[in-house]
Scaffold this motif. Sequence first.
Motif, PDB file in Angstrom:
ATOM      1  N   ILE A  49      -3.078  12.332  -8.168  1.00  0.00           N
ATOM      2  CA  ILE A  49      -3.359  11.112  -7.419  1.00  0.00           C
ATOM      3  C   ILE A  49      -2.127  10.769  -6.583  1.00  0.00           C
ATOM      4  CG2 ILE A  49      -3.968   8.668  -7.536  1.00  0.00           C
ATOM      5  CD1 ILE A  49      -6.172  10.632  -8.455  1.00  0.00           C
ATOM      6  N   ILE A  50      -2.311  10.783  -5.288  1.00  0.00           N
ATOM      7  CA  ILE A  50      -1.227  10.460  -4.377  1.00  0.00           C
ATOM      8  C   ILE A  50      -1.262   8.957  -4.108  1.00  0.00           C
ATOM      9  CG2 ILE A  50      -0.307  10.808  -2.042  1.00  0.00           C
ATOM     10  CD1 ILE A  50      -1.707  13.593  -2.125  1.00  0.00           C
ATOM     11  N   THR A  56      -2.777  -2.855   0.169  1.00  0.00           N
ATOM     12  CA  THR A  56      -2.396  -3.119  -1.218  1.00  0.00           C
ATOM     13  C   THR A  56      -2.100  -1.816  -1.962  1.00  0.00           C
ATOM     14  OG1 THR A  56      -3.066  -4.202  -3.289  1.00  0.00           O
ATOM     15  CG2 THR A  56      -4.781  -3.050  -2.071  1.00  0.00           C
ATOM     16  N   THR A  57      -1.213  -1.934  -2.952  1.00  0.00           N
ATOM     17  CA  THR A  57      -0.965  -0.811  -3.865  1.00  0.00           C
ATOM     18  C   THR A  57      -1.408  -1.182  -5.280  1.00  0.00           C
ATOM     19  OG1 THR A  57       1.310  -1.555  -4.300  1.00  0.00           O
ATOM     20  CG2 THR A  57       0.993   0.012  -2.480  1.00  0.00           C
ATOM     21  N   MET A  58      -2.254  -2.182  -5.378  1.00  0.00           N
ATOM     22  CA  MET A  58      -2.748  -2.647  -6.672  1.00  0.00           C
ATOM     23  C   MET A  58      -3.337  -1.497  -7.499  1.00  0.00           C
ATOM     24  SD  MET A  58      -5.752  -5.475  -7.407  1.00  0.00           S
ATOM     25  CE  MET A  58      -4.872  -6.806  -6.583  1.00  0.00           C
ATOM     26  N   ARG A  59      -2.895  -1.405  -8.753  1.00  0.00           N
ATOM     27  CA  ARG A  59      -3.396  -0.456  -9.753  1.00  0.00           C
ATOM     28  C   ARG A  59      -3.043   1.010  -9.460  1.00  0.00           C
ATOM     29  NH1 ARG A  59      -9.344  -0.461 -11.156  1.00  0.00           N
ATOM     30  NH2 ARG A  59      -8.500   0.941 -12.713  1.00  0.00           N
ATOM     31  N   LEU A  60      -2.231   1.266  -8.456  1.00  0.00           N
ATOM     32  CA  LEU A  60      -1.927   2.660  -8.110  1.00  0.00           C
ATOM     33  C   LEU A  60      -1.226   3.410  -9.226  1.00  0.00           C
ATOM     34  CD1 LEU A  60      -0.807   2.862  -4.364  1.00  0.00           C
ATOM     35  CD2 LEU A  60      -2.841   3.821  -5.440  1.00  0.00           C
ATOM     36  N   GLN A  61      -0.281   2.756  -9.913  1.00  0.00           N
ATOM     37  CA  GLN A  61       0.471   3.452 -10.942  1.00  0.00           C
ATOM     38  C   GLN A  61      -0.431   3.919 -12.074  1.00  0.00           C
ATOM     39  OE1 GLN A  61       3.738   4.398 -10.557  1.00  0.00           O
ATOM     40  NE2 GLN A  61       3.111   5.688 -12.282  1.00  0.00           N
ATOM     41  N   GLU A  62      -1.353   3.065 -12.506  1.00  0.00           N
ATOM     42  CA  GLU A  62      -2.260   3.483 -13.576  1.00  0.00           C
ATOM     43  C   GLU A  62      -3.218   4.571 -13.087  1.00  0.00           C
ATOM     44  OE1 GLU A  62      -5.785   0.550 -14.259  1.00  0.00           O
ATOM     45  OE2 GLU A  62      -4.072  -0.706 -13.680  1.00  0.00           O
TER      46      GLU A  62
END
Length: 294
Positions: A58-59, A40-46
């Motif tokens: 944060i990579i 999952t890439t959930m919440r990665l952008q924030e």
Amino acid sequence: MKVELHCHTNVSDGSSSFEELLEVAKRESIGHLAITNHDTTMRLQEMVERGKEIGIEIIPGIEVSGYDFARGRRVHILGYFVEPGHKALEDLCNPLIEKRNAASEKMVERLIHAGYRITWEQVSKFRGGTGVYKQHIMLALRESGYTDSIYGDLYKKIFSRGLNGEEPGIAFIPMEYVDAILAVKAIRAAGGVPVLAHPGQYGSFEIIPDLVKAGLEGIEVLHPHHGHAEEERAISYADQYNLIKTGGSDFHGDYGEKPIRLGSMSPGTECVNALKLRKKSMAINDVVLKNIDL
């Protein structure tokens, strides 16, 4: 300044929230932190934006639960600098998340049938952002007094895979993972740099030539489950196929199989720079190939 390229939050099967992880990263003087939650890439952008606020890069990453169907072995693929929410990753991983949750529910049903006094509701209160893992089931069993640890005799008993002629544990449900080659291709499609995770842990060295053909760009050398022999073998493959040598602690917080410090397997800032350069060269090559096709 330390680098951490393999860690998990409570979005998947880690015990720490992202904010808690940041606190640990600051204490450990980590300047580059890759979040590589399972499938999952959930919440990665924030997370990326929050990192900028406090001065930690944060990579955006992922760890895809892949499989080598030819050899019958698990093969995990890490992706670095992926585009969060990219369709290629969502299409590949969302069905996997659903299968994992369904398998976890069956595990709990089997345990209840065997006489363990737990409930799915009890287990679910420990779940991460993407669902229930075995660690969450063990937390419910611990809460109910059946064990005092997550990874102990009870874990081995109920989740045993039944290797070497032994009977599988009562809560062992085989998972249908995704093809590791498709995982490499999906990560590349999402703009990420695909890296083979802990090949020494799963014995997944033999698939490397096939993964390289699919677009593999790196191999994890430093890992808590790698001894000197595994590291040397990974280095040999890296040199043979021009793969970036990476490393990470595979940090899960309190849910880890053994105590490990965030940043304890730092591959150095030169590794981060190599991943960034490889990402740029991949993008250039993709443009060239696209123009040739046109």
